[in-house]
Design a protein around this motif. Structure first.
Motif, PDB file in Angstrom:
ATOM      1  N   GLY A  62      -9.216   0.311 -10.351  1.00 32.88           N
ATOM      2  CA  GLY A  62      -8.386   0.906  -9.310  1.00 32.88           C
ATOM      3  C   GLY A  62      -6.923   0.535  -9.438  1.00 32.88           C
ATOM      4  O   GLY A  62      -6.536  -0.312 -10.252  1.00 32.88           O
ATOM      5  N   PRO A  63      -6.075   1.153  -8.625  1.00 39.10           N
ATOM      6  CA  PRO A  63      -4.642   0.857  -8.640  1.00 39.10           C
ATOM      7  C   PRO A  63      -4.362  -0.572  -8.178  1.00 39.10           C
ATOM      8  O   PRO A  63      -5.180  -1.206  -7.501  1.00 39.10           O
ATOM      9  N   LEU A  64      -3.195  -1.056  -8.540  1.00 35.94           N
ATOM     10  CA  LEU A  64      -2.783  -2.392  -8.138  1.00 35.94           C
ATOM     11  C   LEU A  64      -2.436  -2.420  -6.648  1.00 35.94           C
ATOM     12  O   LEU A  64      -2.076  -1.403  -6.056  1.00 35.94           O
ATOM     13  N   VAL A 123       6.610   0.602  12.241  1.00 37.23           N
ATOM     14  CA  VAL A 123       5.657   0.269  11.188  1.00 37.23           C
ATOM     15  C   VAL A 123       4.886   1.538  10.834  1.00 37.23           C
ATOM     16  O   VAL A 123       4.339   2.214  11.706  1.00 37.23           O
ATOM     17  N   SER A 124       4.909   1.882   9.569  1.00 38.17           N
ATOM     18  CA  SER A 124       4.133   3.011   9.075  1.00 38.17           C
ATOM     19  C   SER A 124       2.991   2.449   8.229  1.00 38.17           C
ATOM     20  O   SER A 124       3.143   1.414   7.579  1.00 38.17           O
ATOM     21  N   PHE A 125       1.854   3.087   8.257  1.00 36.73           N
ATOM     22  CA  PHE A 125       0.697   2.573   7.520  1.00 36.73           C
ATOM     23  C   PHE A 125      -0.010   3.711   6.794  1.00 36.73           C
ATOM     24  O   PHE A 125       0.111   4.878   7.167  1.00 36.73           O
ATOM     25  N   ASP A 126      -0.727   3.341   5.744  1.00 31.18           N
ATOM     26  CA  ASP A 126      -1.536   4.314   5.021  1.00 31.18           C
ATOM     27  C   ASP A 126      -2.833   4.538   5.785  1.00 31.18           C
ATOM     28  O   ASP A 126      -3.581   3.577   6.045  1.00 31.18           O
ATOM     29  N   ARG A 127      -3.108   5.767   6.151  1.00 29.07           N
ATOM     30  CA  ARG A 127      -4.399   6.047   6.768  1.00 29.07           C
ATOM     31  C   ARG A 127      -5.510   5.830   5.729  1.00 29.07           C
ATOM     32  O   ARG A 127      -5.246   5.853   4.522  1.00 29.07           O
ATOM     33  N   PRO A 128      -6.745   5.568   6.160  1.00 28.49           N
ATOM     34  CA  PRO A 128      -7.819   5.210   5.224  1.00 28.49           C
ATOM     35  C   PRO A 128      -7.941   6.183   4.051  1.00 28.49           C
ATOM     36  O   PRO A 128      -7.971   7.400   4.229  1.00 28.49           O
ATOM     37  N   GLY A 129      -8.012   5.608   2.852  1.00 28.51           N
ATOM     38  CA  GLY A 129      -8.156   6.404   1.635  1.00 28.51           C
ATOM     39  C   GLY A 129      -6.853   6.849   1.027  1.00 28.51           C
ATOM     40  O   GLY A 129      -6.812   7.282  -0.125  1.00 28.51           O
ATOM     41  N   TYR A 130      -5.772   6.762   1.780  1.00 23.80           N
ATOM     42  CA  TYR A 130      -4.446   7.120   1.276  1.00 23.80           C
ATOM     43  C   TYR A 130      -3.735   5.868   0.748  1.00 23.80           C
ATOM     44  O   TYR A 130      -3.972   4.745   1.226  1.00 23.80           O
ATOM     45  N   GLY A 131      -2.822   6.075  -0.200  1.00 21.00           N
ATOM     46  CA  GLY A 131      -1.973   4.994  -0.658  1.00 21.00           C
ATOM     47  C   GLY A 131      -2.754   3.764  -1.059  1.00 21.00           C
ATOM     48  O   GLY A 131      -3.548   3.787  -2.009  1.00 21.00           O
ATOM     49  N   GLU A 132      -2.559   2.664  -0.314  1.00 20.77           N
ATOM     50  CA  GLU A 132      -3.232   1.407  -0.641  1.00 20.77           C
ATOM     51  C   GLU A 132      -4.162   0.927   0.472  1.00 20.77           C
ATOM     52  O   GLU A 132      -4.574  -0.234   0.493  1.00 20.77           O
ATOM     53  N   GLN A 273       1.357   7.831  -5.529  1.00 20.41           N
ATOM     54  CA  GLN A 273       0.595   6.838  -4.767  1.00 20.41           C
ATOM     55  C   GLN A 273      -0.309   7.466  -3.714  1.00 20.41           C
ATOM     56  O   GLN A 273      -1.309   6.874  -3.313  1.00 20.41           O
ATOM     57  N   VAL A 274       0.052   8.648  -3.250  1.00 21.42           N
ATOM     58  CA  VAL A 274      -0.652   9.243  -2.113  1.00 21.42           C
ATOM     59  C   VAL A 274      -2.135   9.430  -2.407  1.00 21.42           C
ATOM     60  O   VAL A 274      -3.006   9.010  -1.636  1.00 21.42           O
ATOM     61  N   ARG A 275      -2.471  10.054  -3.539  1.00 20.65           N
ATOM     62  CA  ARG A 275      -3.855  10.389  -3.864  1.00 20.65           C
ATOM     63  C   ARG A 275      -4.467   9.438  -4.889  1.00 20.65           C
ATOM     64  O   ARG A 275      -5.508   9.739  -5.484  1.00 20.65           O
ATOM     65  N   GLN A 276      -3.859   8.305  -5.125  1.00 19.98           N
ATOM     66  CA  GLN A 276      -4.261   7.466  -6.257  1.00 19.98           C
ATOM     67  C   GLN A 276      -5.682   6.918  -6.167  1.00 19.98           C
ATOM     68  O   GLN A 276      -6.269   6.536  -7.179  1.00 19.98           O
ATOM     69  N   GLN A 277      -6.269   6.890  -4.973  1.00 14.42           N
ATOM     70  CA  GLN A 277      -7.645   6.409  -4.846  1.00 14.42           C
ATOM     71  C   GLN A 277      -8.662   7.547  -4.899  1.00 14.42           C
ATOM     72  O   GLN A 277      -9.863   7.311  -4.784  1.00 14.42           O
ATOM     73  N   GLY A 278      -8.170   8.768  -5.075  1.00  9.22           N
ATOM     74  CA  GLY A 278      -9.058   9.923  -5.143  1.00  9.22           C
ATOM     75  C   GLY A 278      -8.822  10.865  -3.981  1.00  9.22           C
ATOM     76  O   GLY A 278      -8.438  10.445  -2.894  1.00  9.22           O
ATOM     77  N   GLU A 279      -9.066  12.143  -4.221  1.00  7.61           N
ATOM     78  CA  GLU A 279      -8.783  13.150  -3.201  1.00  7.61           C
ATOM     79  C   GLU A 279      -9.847  13.226  -2.114  1.00  7.61           C
ATOM     80  O   GLU A 279      -9.555  13.661  -0.998  1.00  7.61           O
ATOM     81  N   TYR A 280     -11.059  12.779  -2.413  1.00 10.44           N
ATOM     82  CA  TYR A 280     -12.116  12.964  -1.422  1.00 10.44           C
ATOM     83  C   TYR A 280     -11.898  12.102  -0.183  1.00 10.44           C
ATOM     84  O   TYR A 280     -11.943  12.603   0.944  1.00 10.44           O
ATOM     85  N   GLU A 281     -11.660  10.811  -0.370  1.00 10.57           N
ATOM     86  CA  GLU A 281     -11.528   9.918   0.778  1.00 10.57           C
ATOM     87  C   GLU A 281     -10.171  10.013   1.461  1.00 10.57           C
ATOM     88  O   GLU A 281      -9.953   9.393   2.494  1.00 10.57           O
TER      89      GLU A 281
END
Length: 369
Positions: A62-64, A123-132, A273-281
């Motif tokens: 996975g990404p760092l 504070v901005s955060f990545d919603r689950p599955g997005y970014g990190e 970075q947006v889709r780096q963990q996969g598009e499904y989640e």
């Protein structure tokens, strides 16, 4: 003579028996072949609709992990980024919720003068599955509100804080108003996505709005709502067009939006970075949750600030081609405590126009417009 007839009959019977045996044998082979093909087709179909596992940040493939993160009660991590004045010096504390195909790095571009004058912390955060942020295969409408509450608690934002959501993130704010209204000092929904299946919409109104979308996008939402288990396959197959939003088609934007797209693309250097963990989640899960069957309808919400101790604002452009303005107007009419701001000639991306974010945030915090 009788013996010859009897022998001929025997031979005929033997031939018929052999033919029957051959037919049964061929029929059996054909049936088995069909069964094998059917089972094979089922196996192929099952494999085709199964999304690949996400490439979770920090996993071997996975990404760092580069962002600040908190660990939630269920073991997942949320990545976040802080903006504005230091938290300990802030007068106003805002949790910003990003939209579809976006992430924590798409910040609210407030002017430094406004930030310092009002003492604004965001504070901005990545919603689950997005970014990190770790994926949440159990994500629901309610779980998003609880994630925001836990983020606020771990960062020590205090008993009350403001929330601002954009597009699909704006839709998330409805869940905050439902499940954590006691934690909110105020809320703003910017071009919030509408679920066409929310109860309370007149059928003719929601149908007319639904028909305004491109046919391919109508099908994407139908699948997400009625057959969520097909969402991955539908948006990854190559036989016919899938989501125009995922494909970044400019056909879905108004003329004003197209002008603003150039401004966005010139400053957005973190798209990978947006889709780096996969598009499904990330993207597909957004569709499933956002357009699925909700356990409540925003049209049924009570005023979270009955004593005017806070306010709820909805901002929308009347030329928005992604989210029909007619449905937004109807929601505002049914919820008179909503402070509705409709912008003539504006599309879905109006918030990135010069000075717009300052207007939106000032209106929420101090009532200026």
């Amino acid at each position: 003579m009788a013996g010859k007839i009897s022998a001929a009959s025997a031979r005929a019977h033997t031939r018929k028996s052999k033919q029957n045996t051959s037919f049964k044998l061929l029929s059996g082979i054909f049936t088995k072949t069909l069964l094998v093909l059917f089972v094979g087709a089922l196996a192929w179909a099952y494999q085709a609709i199964q999304p690949p596992p996400p490439k979770t940040c920090g996993s071997p493939d996975g990404p760092l992990i580069t962002a600040s993160r908190i660990k939630l009660r269920d073991g997942r991590h949320l990545a976040y980024k802080e903006h504005g004045v230091p938290l300990e010096a802030a007068k106003y504390k805002i949790v910003k919720v990003h939209g579809f195909d976006s992430c924590r790095l798409d910040a609210v571009p407030l002017s430094p003068e406004l930030v310092e004058r009002l003492g604004i912390y965001v504070v901005s955060f990545d919603r689950p599955g997005y970014g990190e942020s770790d994926p949440n295969p159990k994500r629901t409408v309610k779980s998003m509100a609880l994630d925001i509450e836990e983020l606020a608690d771990q960062l020590r934002l205090g008993s009350k804080f403001y929330v601002i959501g954009i597009s699909m993130g704006g839709q998330v704010i409805w869940s905050c108003l439902k499940y954590i209204p006691h934690r909110l000092a105020g809320a703003t929904l910017v071009a919030p996505v509408v679920n066409y299946w929310w109860s309370g919409f007149p059928t003719n109104l929601s149908n007319q709005a639904y028909q305004q979308m491109l046919p391919q996008d109508q099908w994407v939402l139908r699948v997400s709502h009625y057959a969520p288990w097909l969402t991955y396959w539908w948006n990854s197959q190559k036989w016919f067009p899938s989501s125009s939003v995922i494909a970044h088609s400019i056909d879905i934007f108004s003329s004003e939006d197209r002008k603003l797209l150039m401004k966005i693309s010139s400053t957005r250097n973190h798209a990978a970075q947006v889709r780096q963990q996969g598009e499904y989640e990330s993207l597909h899960r957004d569709l499933i949750v956002g357009f699925g069957a909700w356990e409540f309808s925003p049209l049924e919400l009570d005023n979270p600030f009955p004593n005017n101790e806070g306010s709820v604002h909805v901002w929308h452009g009347d030329e928005d081609r992604l989210v029909p303005v007619t449905l937004q107007r109807y929601i505002a009419e049914q919820l008179p405590w909503i402070r509705y701001h409709e912008l003539p000639g504006a599309g879905h991306l109006f918030m990135v126009a010069d000075g717009m974010w300052d207007n939106i945030v000032k209106t929420l915090l101090v009532g200026e417009k």
